[in-house]
Design an enzyme around this catalytic site. Structure first.
Site, PDB file in Angstrom:
ATOM      1  N   HIS A 205     -23.472 -33.728 -30.217  1.00 15.26           N
ATOM      2  CA  HIS A 205     -22.139 -33.612 -30.812  1.00 15.26           C
ATOM      3  C   HIS A 205     -21.100 -32.986 -29.873  1.00 15.26           C
ATOM      4  CE1 HIS A 205     -23.771 -29.622 -31.483  1.00 15.26           C
ATOM      5  NE2 HIS A 205     -22.538 -29.188 -31.714  1.00 15.26           N
ATOM      6  N   ASP A 206     -21.536 -32.052 -29.020  1.00 21.07           N
ATOM      7  CA  ASP A 206     -20.581 -31.337 -28.153  1.00 21.07           C
ATOM      8  C   ASP A 206     -20.647 -31.777 -26.696  1.00 21.07           C
ATOM      9  OD1 ASP A 206     -19.021 -29.804 -29.800  1.00 21.07           O
ATOM     10  OD2 ASP A 206     -20.276 -28.000 -29.653  1.00 21.07           O
ATOM     11  N   LYS A 209     -17.833 -31.299 -24.249  1.00 21.31           N
ATOM     12  CA  LYS A 209     -17.460 -30.000 -23.668  1.00 21.31           C
ATOM     13  C   LYS A 209     -17.683 -29.992 -22.157  1.00 21.31           C
ATOM     14  CE  LYS A 209     -17.873 -26.769 -27.551  1.00 21.31           C
ATOM     15  NZ  LYS A 209     -18.692 -25.698 -28.145  1.00 21.31           N
ATOM     16  N   ASP A 289     -23.192 -27.522 -37.669  1.00 23.29           N
ATOM     17  CA  ASP A 289     -22.632 -26.927 -36.448  1.00 23.29           C
ATOM     18  C   ASP A 289     -22.009 -25.564 -36.752  1.00 23.29           C
ATOM     19  OD1 ASP A 289     -21.703 -26.763 -33.793  1.00 23.29           O
ATOM     20  OD2 ASP A 289     -19.772 -27.651 -34.351  1.00 23.29           O
TER      21      ASP A 289
HETATM   22  P1  C2E Z   1     -18.416 -23.478 -31.364  1.00 22.58           P
HETATM   23  O1  C2E Z   1     -18.431 -22.067 -30.839  1.00 22.58           O
HETATM   24  O2  C2E Z   1     -19.663 -24.228 -31.269  1.00 22.58           O
HETATM   25  O3  C2E Z   1     -17.941 -23.393 -32.873  1.00 22.58           O
HETATM   26  C1  C2E Z   1     -18.010 -24.485 -33.693  1.00 22.58           C
HETATM   27  C2  C2E Z   1     -17.234 -24.300 -34.944  1.00 22.58           C
HETATM   28  O4  C2E Z   1     -17.811 -23.226 -35.698  1.00 22.58           O
HETATM   29  C3  C2E Z   1     -15.787 -23.872 -34.735  1.00 22.58           C
HETATM   30  O5  C2E Z   1     -14.999 -24.986 -34.531  1.00 22.58           O
HETATM   31  C4  C2E Z   1     -15.467 -23.197 -36.049  1.00 22.58           C
HETATM   32  O6  C2E Z   1     -15.230 -24.159 -37.041  1.00 22.58           O
HETATM   33  C5  C2E Z   1     -16.788 -22.525 -36.403  1.00 22.58           C
HETATM   34  N1  C2E Z   1     -16.769 -21.124 -35.979  1.00 22.58           N
HETATM   35  C6  C2E Z   1     -17.304 -20.589 -34.881  1.00 22.58           C
HETATM   36  N2  C2E Z   1     -17.121 -19.261 -34.847  1.00 22.58           N
HETATM   37  C7  C2E Z   1     -16.437 -18.945 -35.918  1.00 22.58           C
HETATM   38  C8  C2E Z   1     -15.944 -17.683 -36.464  1.00 22.58           C
HETATM   39  O7  C2E Z   1     -16.101 -16.612 -35.895  1.00 22.58           O
HETATM   40  N3  C2E Z   1     -15.272 -17.752 -37.646  1.00 22.58           N
HETATM   41  C9  C2E Z   1     -15.089 -18.919 -38.305  1.00 22.58           C
HETATM   42  N4  C2E Z   1     -14.434 -18.903 -39.455  1.00 22.58           N
HETATM   43  N5  C2E Z   1     -15.542 -20.110 -37.825  1.00 22.58           N
HETATM   44  C10 C2E Z   1     -16.197 -20.109 -36.669  1.00 22.58           C
HETATM   45  P2  C2E Z   1     -13.586 -24.840 -33.801  1.00 22.58           P
HETATM   46  O8  C2E Z   1     -12.848 -23.680 -34.329  1.00 22.58           O
HETATM   47  O9  C2E Z   1     -12.924 -26.148 -33.888  1.00 22.58           O
HETATM   48  O10 C2E Z   1     -13.963 -24.529 -32.329  1.00 22.58           O
HETATM   49  C11 C2E Z   1     -14.520 -25.516 -31.504  1.00 22.58           C
HETATM   50  C12 C2E Z   1     -15.013 -24.878 -30.269  1.00 22.58           C
HETATM   51  O11 C2E Z   1     -13.930 -24.245 -29.593  1.00 22.58           O
HETATM   52  C13 C2E Z   1     -16.036 -23.770 -30.487  1.00 22.58           C
HETATM   53  O12 C2E Z   1     -17.310 -24.309 -30.629  1.00 22.58           O
HETATM   54  C14 C2E Z   1     -15.858 -22.950 -29.214  1.00 22.58           C
HETATM   55  O13 C2E Z   1     -16.528 -23.554 -28.148  1.00 22.58           O
HETATM   56  C15 C2E Z   1     -14.377 -23.026 -28.960  1.00 22.58           C
HETATM   57  N6  C2E Z   1     -13.662 -21.899 -29.542  1.00 22.58           N
HETATM   58  C16 C2E Z   1     -13.128 -21.822 -30.777  1.00 22.58           C
HETATM   59  N7  C2E Z   1     -12.508 -20.625 -30.938  1.00 22.58           N
HETATM   60  C17 C2E Z   1     -12.671 -19.941 -29.776  1.00 22.58           C
HETATM   61  C18 C2E Z   1     -12.246 -18.633 -29.315  1.00 22.58           C
HETATM   62  O14 C2E Z   1     -11.597 -17.840 -30.037  1.00 22.58           O
HETATM   63  N8  C2E Z   1     -12.584 -18.276 -28.056  1.00 22.58           N
HETATM   64  C19 C2E Z   1     -13.296 -19.096 -27.240  1.00 22.58           C
HETATM   65  N9  C2E Z   1     -13.616 -18.681 -26.057  1.00 22.58           N
HETATM   66  N10 C2E Z   1     -13.725 -20.325 -27.652  1.00 22.58           N
HETATM   67  C20 C2E Z   1     -13.392 -20.738 -28.883  1.00 22.58           C
HETATM   68 FE    FE Z   2     -17.771 -29.183 -31.357  1.00 21.19          FE
END
Ligand code: C2E
Ligand code: FE
Ligand code: SIN
Ligand code: SIN
Length: 353
Positions: A205-206, A209, A289
Site C-alpha cells: 500500500h505504501d 513512499k 493501516d
Molecule cells: P503512517 O505513519 O503510516 O500513518 C498512516 C495513517 O495513520 C495516517 O495517514 C493517519 O491517518 C493515521 N495516523 C498515524 N498516526 C496518527 C496519529 O498520531 N493520530 C491520528 N489521529 N492518526 C494517525 P496520514 O495522516 O494521511 O499520513 C500519511 C503518512 O504521512 C503517514 O503514514 C506518515 O508517513 C506521514 N505523516 C503523517 N503525519 C506526519 C507527521 O506529523 N510527521 C511526519 N514526519 N510524517 C507524517
Molecule cells: Fe499510506
C-alpha cells in the site's frame, strides 16, 4: 510382474489356462474357481488382465464384467477377455456393450490364448505408461503454477519491504497490517480467495513512499502543509508504479495504493471519494493501516494502546472509516492482540540476531 486373474468354475480349464499363462514369462496367474470370490479380489487389487468364463454360477461372465466396470472405473480400463462357446454370438455383442475387451472360444487354442493375452498385456502396459505420463505432466504443470504464484507473492512482499526499509521505525508494520486487513476481510465474510489476495497485496500500500524525500519521510516532528501535500502523493506514486503490472494481485495492489487514504465521509485523498465509491479493499486497508500506525511508534508520535486505538476507530466509524470494516475489526480484538504479540516478538528476534 503383470497380474492376470483367471476365473472359471471348471477346475480343469482353470489349471489349463494357468499353465498356459505360465508360459508367458513374467506373468503371474491368480485363479478363482468361485466367480464371487474372484470378483471380490479384483475389486480390491491391482490387476492387469482378467480372463473370465461366461457360463458360471452367479455372477456369470456378463454379471462379472458389468459389476467390475461399474465398481472399478479405472483409467486405463483393465482389459477383460470373456471365454464363450463360439455359437453364442448375441452374448458376445452384449459382453462388448458392457465392457468386455476381447473373446476367446472354447475349446481354447493355446497359441491363440497366449497371443491374445500377451497383446492385451502389452497394450495395457502402454496405456498405463501414457496415463502415468499424462498425470506426471499435469502434476508438473500444477507444481510449476504453484511456484509461479508463490514467487510472485515473494517478489511483491520484497517490493513492499524495500519501501519499508527506508523507514526502519515502521518495522513489522507490513506484516501486522496485512494480517489486520485479512482479519477485517474475514470478519466481513469475503470469500477465502479474496481474503488471501488482500493479505498478499496489502503490504504494497505504501510503495509510493519510495518517491518521497527522506527529509519528509523521516521528519521527527509534524509536517508543514507543503510537506504533507508532497507526502499525500505517495498514493498516486504507488498506483503509478503498481498499475504498470498486469497480474490480478498487482492490479489489486495498485487499487489499494491509490485509495488507502480515502475517508468514508469524502474528506480523504487523493480523490475525496465517499462511501461505497471507495473500493472495498481501500476501505479495509485504510482501517488496517491506521490501526497499526496508531498502535506503533513513528518518528513523529508515540505508540497507543490497543484499547485507545480501538476507541479511536470506533469514534471514527462513518467519518474516517467504513462502519462495516470497524465492526469487523472490533469483534476480533482478541486476534488483534495475538497478531501484535506475534509480530512484536518476531521483530525483536530478527533485530537481536
Ligand atoms: P503512517 O505513519 O503510516 O500513518 C498512516 C495513517 O495513520 C495516517 O495517514 C493517519 O491517518 C493515521 N495516523 C498515524 N498516526 C496518527 C496519529 O498520531 N493520530 C491520528 N489521529 N492518526 C494517525 P496520514 O495522516 O494521511 O499520513 C500519511 C503518512 O504521512 C503517514 O503514514 C506518515 O508517513 C506521514 N505523516 C503523517 N503525519 C506526519 C507527521 O506529523 N510527521 C511526519 N514526519 N510524517 C507524517
Ligand atoms: Fe499510506
Ligand atoms: C512482511 O512481513 O513484511 C509482510 C507481510 C507478511 O508477513 O506476509
Ligand atoms: C474491490 O474489492 O475493489 C471491489 C469491491 C467494491 O468496490 O466494493
Amino acid at each position: 510382474m503383470p497380474k492376470v486373474v483367471v476365473i472359471d468354475d471348471s477346475e480343469s480349464s482353470l489349471q489349463y489356462m494357468a499353465h498356459t499363462l505360465g508360459a508367458i514369462s513374467g506373468c503371474e496367474a491368480i485363479t478363482f474357481p468361485d466367480s464371487a470370490a474372484g470378483l471380490k479380489w479384483c475389486l480390491h487389487h491391482d490387476v492387469d488382465l482378467i480372463v473370465v468364463d461366461y457360463i458360471m454360477p452367479k455372477p456369470d461372465g456378463l454379471e462379472f464384467i458389468e459389476t467390475f466396470r461399474r465398481e472399478r472405473p479405472t483409467a486405463p480400463a483393465v482389459p477383460i477377455i470373456m471365454v464363450t462357446s463360439s455359437e453364442l454370438k448375441d452374448i458376445r455383442y452384449m459382453a462388448l456393450q458392457i465392457g468386455a475387451t476381447d473373446f476367446l472360444s472354447k475349446p481354447l487354442d493355446p497359441i491363440e490364448f497366449m497371443a491374445r493375452t500377451r497383446n492385451l498385456l502389452n497394450l495395457h502396459r502402454t496405456e498405463k505408461a501414457l496415463t502415468d505420463r499424462a498425470q506426471w505432466l499435469a502434476d508438473q504443470v500444477h507444481d510449476a503454477t504453484l511456484q509461479l504464484v508463490e514467487r510472485e507473492r515473494e517478489a511483491l512482499l520484497l517490493m513492499g519491504r524495500a519501501a519499508e526499509h527506508r523507514d526502519p521505525a515502521a518495522g513489522g508494520h507490513l506484516a501486522r497490517m496485512a494480517r489486520y486487513a485479512a482479519l477485517i476481510a474475514e470478519g466481513m465474510e469475503l470469500p477465502a480467495d479474496t481474503v488471501d489476495a488482500i493479505f498478499a497485496a496489502a503490504p504494497l500500500h505504501d510503495v509510493g513512499k519510495i518517491a518521497i524525500p527522506d527529509s519528509i519521510l523521516l521528519k521527527p516532528g509534524p509536517l508543514d502543509a507543503d510537506e504533507f501535500e508532497q507526502m499525500k502523493r505517495h498514493t498516486s506514486y504507488g498506483h503509478e508504479i503498481l498499475s504498470a503490472g498486469s497480474s490480478p494481485l498487482l492490479t489489486l495492489a495498485a487499487e489499494i495504493a491509490l485509495c488507502h487514504h480515502e475517508h468514508y465521509d469524502g474528506t480523504g485523498y487523493p480523490h475525496r471519494l465517499m462511501g461505497d465509491a471507495i473500493p472495498l479493499v481501500g476501505r479495509i486497508v485504510a482501517l488496517a493501516d491506521v490501526f497499526d500506525a496508531l498502535t506503533s511508534a513513528r518518528p513523529y508520535k508515540e505508540s497507543w494502546s490497543i484499547a485507545a486505538a480501538a476507541d479511536y476507530v470506533a469514534a471514527s466509524k462513518g467519518t474516517h472509516f467504513d462502519p462495516a470494516c470497524v465492526e469487523a475489526l472490533l469483534k476480533s480484538l482478541d486476534l488483534v492482540h495475538e497478531i501484535q504479540q506475534t509480530h512484536r516478538l518476531a521483530f525483536e528476534r530478527t533485530t537481536v540476531s
